[in-house]
Motif scaffolding. Structure first.
Motif, PDB file in Angstrom:
ATOM      1  N   VAL A   3       0.885  -1.284  -0.041  1.00 10.24           N
ATOM      2  CA  VAL A   3       0.039   0.076   0.036  1.00 10.24           C
ATOM      3  C   VAL A   3       0.851   1.257  -0.120  1.00 10.24           C
ATOM      4  N   TRP A   4       1.946   1.251   0.535  1.00 12.08           N
ATOM      5  CA  TRP A   4       2.865   2.366   0.811  1.00 12.08           C
ATOM      6  C   TRP A   4       3.485   2.605  -0.574  1.00 12.08           C
ATOM      7  N   ALA A   5       3.817   1.284  -1.005  1.00  8.82           N
ATOM      8  CA  ALA A   5       4.387   1.630  -2.413  1.00  8.82           C
ATOM      9  C   ALA A   5       3.670   2.306  -3.343  1.00  8.82           C
ATOM     10  N   VAL A   6       2.307   2.055  -3.253  1.00 10.52           N
ATOM     11  CA  VAL A   6       1.338   2.716  -4.279  1.00 10.52           C
ATOM     12  C   VAL A   6       1.239   4.359  -3.727  1.00 10.52           C
ATOM     13  N   ILE A   7       1.003   4.615  -2.495  1.00  8.20           N
ATOM     14  CA  ILE A   7       0.618   6.053  -2.028  1.00  8.20           C
ATOM     15  C   ILE A   7       1.939   6.678  -2.311  1.00  8.20           C
ATOM     16  N   SER A   8       3.270   6.251  -2.185  1.00  6.43           N
ATOM     17  CA  SER A   8       4.282   7.016  -2.310  1.00  6.43           C
ATOM     18  C   SER A   8       4.861   7.256  -3.714  1.00  6.43           C
ATOM     19  N   ASP A   9       4.307   6.285  -4.721  1.00  8.23           N
ATOM     20  CA  ASP A   9       4.685   6.566  -6.005  1.00  8.23           C
ATOM     21  C   ASP A   9       3.953   7.779  -6.722  1.00  8.23           C
ATOM     22  N   ILE A  10       4.194   9.183  -6.354  1.00  6.82           N
ATOM     23  CA  ILE A  10       3.899  10.208  -7.095  1.00  6.82           C
ATOM     24  C   ILE A  10       3.885  10.223  -8.541  1.00  6.82           C
ATOM     25  N   PRO A  11       5.244   9.968  -8.865  1.00  2.13           N
ATOM     26  CA  PRO A  11       5.174   9.919 -10.535  1.00  2.13           C
ATOM     27  C   PRO A  11       4.258   8.920 -11.182  1.00  2.13           C
ATOM     28  N   GLY A  12       4.069   7.862 -10.530  1.00  2.00           N
ATOM     29  CA  GLY A  12       2.965   7.081 -11.309  1.00  2.00           C
ATOM     30  C   GLY A  12       1.513   7.120 -10.926  1.00  2.00           C
ATOM     31  N   SER A  13       1.121   8.157  -9.990  1.00  2.00           N
ATOM     32  CA  SER A  13      -0.044   8.360  -9.258  1.00  2.00           C
ATOM     33  C   SER A  13      -0.914   8.648 -10.601  1.00  2.00           C
ATOM     34  N   ALA A  14      -0.726   9.401 -11.739  1.00  2.00           N
ATOM     35  CA  ALA A  14      -1.690   9.620 -12.828  1.00  2.00           C
ATOM     36  C   ALA A  14      -2.117   8.435 -13.513  1.00  2.00           C
ATOM     37  N   ALA A  15      -1.186   7.101 -13.469  1.00 10.65           N
ATOM     38  CA  ALA A  15      -1.517   6.025 -13.971  1.00 10.65           C
ATOM     39  C   ALA A  15      -2.615   5.292 -13.049  1.00 10.65           C
ATOM     40  N   THR A  16      -2.492   5.408 -11.847  1.00 12.99           N
ATOM     41  CA  THR A  16      -3.111   4.794 -10.752  1.00 12.99           C
ATOM     42  C   THR A  16      -4.367   5.261 -10.468  1.00 12.99           C
ATOM     43  N   LEU A  17      -4.592   6.745 -10.346  1.00 16.41           N
ATOM     44  CA  LEU A  17      -5.643   7.471  -9.807  1.00 16.41           C
ATOM     45  C   LEU A  17      -6.471   8.174 -11.093  1.00 16.41           C
ATOM     46  N   SER A  18      -7.538   7.884 -11.861  1.00 15.13           N
ATOM     47  CA  SER A  18      -8.275   8.210 -12.633  1.00 15.13           C
ATOM     48  C   SER A  18      -8.518   9.864 -12.617  1.00 15.13           C
ATOM     49  N   GLY A  19      -8.496  10.249 -11.318  1.00 12.79           N
ATOM     50  CA  GLY A  19      -9.010  11.641 -11.218  1.00 12.79           C
ATOM     51  C   GLY A  19      -7.722  12.591 -11.510  1.00 12.79           C
ATOM     52  N   VAL A  20      -6.374  11.952 -11.647  1.00 11.58           N
ATOM     53  CA  VAL A  20      -5.335  12.707 -11.639  1.00 11.58           C
ATOM     54  C   VAL A  20      -5.194  12.689 -13.023  1.00 11.58           C
ATOM     55  N   ASP A  21      -4.884  14.138 -13.714  1.00 12.73           N
ATOM     56  CA  ASP A  21      -4.608  14.199 -15.256  1.00 12.73           C
ATOM     57  C   ASP A  21      -3.100  13.732 -15.397  1.00 12.73           C
ATOM     58  N   SER A  22      -2.421  14.588 -14.691  1.00 13.28           N
ATOM     59  CA  SER A  22      -0.662  14.595 -14.845  1.00 13.28           C
ATOM     60  C   SER A  22      -0.194  14.941 -13.705  1.00 13.28           C
ATOM     61  N   ILE A  23       1.201  14.703 -13.441  1.00 13.98           N
ATOM     62  CA  ILE A  23       2.136  14.879 -12.461  1.00 13.98           C
ATOM     63  C   ILE A  23       3.354  15.499 -13.006  1.00 13.98           C
ATOM     64  N   GLN A  24       3.871  16.735 -12.320  1.00 15.75           N
ATOM     65  CA  GLN A  24       5.229  17.372 -12.694  1.00 15.75           C
ATOM     66  C   GLN A  24       5.767  17.408 -11.423  1.00 15.75           C
ATOM     67  N   MET A  25       7.151  16.479 -11.321  1.00 16.04           N
ATOM     68  CA  MET A  25       7.815  16.358  -9.921  1.00 16.04           C
ATOM     69  C   MET A  25       8.626  17.577  -9.971  1.00 16.04           C
ATOM     70  N   LEU A  26       8.861  18.152  -9.028  1.00 20.14           N
ATOM     71  CA  LEU A  26       9.469  19.407  -8.645  1.00 20.14           C
ATOM     72  C   LEU A  26      10.841  19.103  -7.859  1.00 20.14           C
ATOM     73  N   THR A  27      10.985  18.097  -7.251  1.00 22.85           N
ATOM     74  CA  THR A  27      12.043  17.677  -6.623  1.00 22.85           C
ATOM     75  C   THR A  27      12.670  16.277  -7.072  1.00 22.85           C
ATOM     76  N   GLN A  28      13.604  15.847  -6.791  1.00 23.65           N
ATOM     77  CA  GLN A  28      14.354  14.573  -7.085  1.00 23.65           C
ATOM     78  C   GLN A  28      14.354  13.626  -6.094  1.00 23.65           C
ATOM     79  N   GLY A  29      14.611  12.347  -5.978  1.00 23.21           N
ATOM     80  CA  GLY A  29      14.913  11.556  -5.286  1.00 23.21           C
ATOM     81  C   GLY A  29      13.692  10.722  -4.628  1.00 23.21           C
ATOM     82  N   PRO A  30      13.885   9.885  -3.662  1.00 27.70           N
ATOM     83  CA  PRO A  30      12.655   9.147  -3.015  1.00 27.70           C
ATOM     84  C   PRO A  30      11.886  10.051  -2.364  1.00 27.70           C
ATOM     85  N   TYR A  31      10.632   9.426  -2.010  1.00 28.35           N
ATOM     86  CA  TYR A  31       9.500   9.913  -1.670  1.00 28.35           C
ATOM     87  C   TYR A  31       9.898  10.274  -0.008  1.00 28.35           C
ATOM     88  N   GLY A  32       9.610  11.514   0.448  1.00 29.22           N
ATOM     89  CA  GLY A  32       9.960  12.072   1.732  1.00 29.22           C
ATOM     90  C   GLY A  32       9.554  13.238   2.257  1.00 29.22           C
TER      91      GLY A  32
END
Length: 166
Positions: free
Chosen positions: A18-47
């Protein structure tokens, strides 16, 4: 004036998945139908400090909001070394400021019945509210929270589907 709602989804998957899914911000547009797109502003692991821009369409309107992680406690591996032992607990808090409101989303994971309860608590608080904004929130806040609650329930169901497929 503060509006909050909390929902819990039982997921037939261990907390680490479950954590792997909720912390995968770059992949959230593919997981969540309500999200159109994601633009990362920082690099590195979720934290703490992870920042991104998330575009969603709600009520027929697309909006992009900058979001950031203010608290991050990944699940702790279960003790005992048993196969498939999974993990325990974990939580994260995400903030956003948009349109004069301060939004807080907190995800908390708890193992239960061989799976994980994922509780999402969402809150919206007006920043420097004017008299008019207080009146508008009193009139339209409950409707907005019902719409938000429905969207959050859909997000939780989609997170569950993804975690259960891992």
């Amino acid at each position: 004036m503060d509006h909050k709602t909390s929902l819990t989804q039982h997921i037939k998957a261990p907390a680490d998945k479950v954590w792997a899914v909720i912390s995968d911000i770059p992949g959230s547009a593919a997981t969540l139908s309500g999200v159109d797109s994601i633009q990362m502003l920082t690099q590195g692991p979720y934290g703490e400090g992870t920042r991104w821009k998330e575009s969603r369409t709600m009520m027929g309107r697309s909006e992009t909001v900058e979001m950031w992680v203010t608290q991050c406690e990944p699940p702790v591996p279960a003790h005992g070394g048993s196969a498939g032992g999974g993990a325990r607990g974990g939580s994260t808090t995400v903030k956003a400021l948009q349109g004069g409101a301060d939004y807080t989303s907190r995800f908390a994971l708890a193992e239960r019945d061989g799976g994980t309860d994922l509780t999402l608590t969402f809150g919206a608080e007006l920043v420097n509210p004017t008299r008019l904004s207080k009146i508008m929130m009193a009139m339209f806040g409950p409707i907005g929270m019902r719409i938000t609650r429905k969207a959050l329930a859909k997000d939780l169901a989609e997170i569950a589907a993804k975690a259960e497929s891992l």
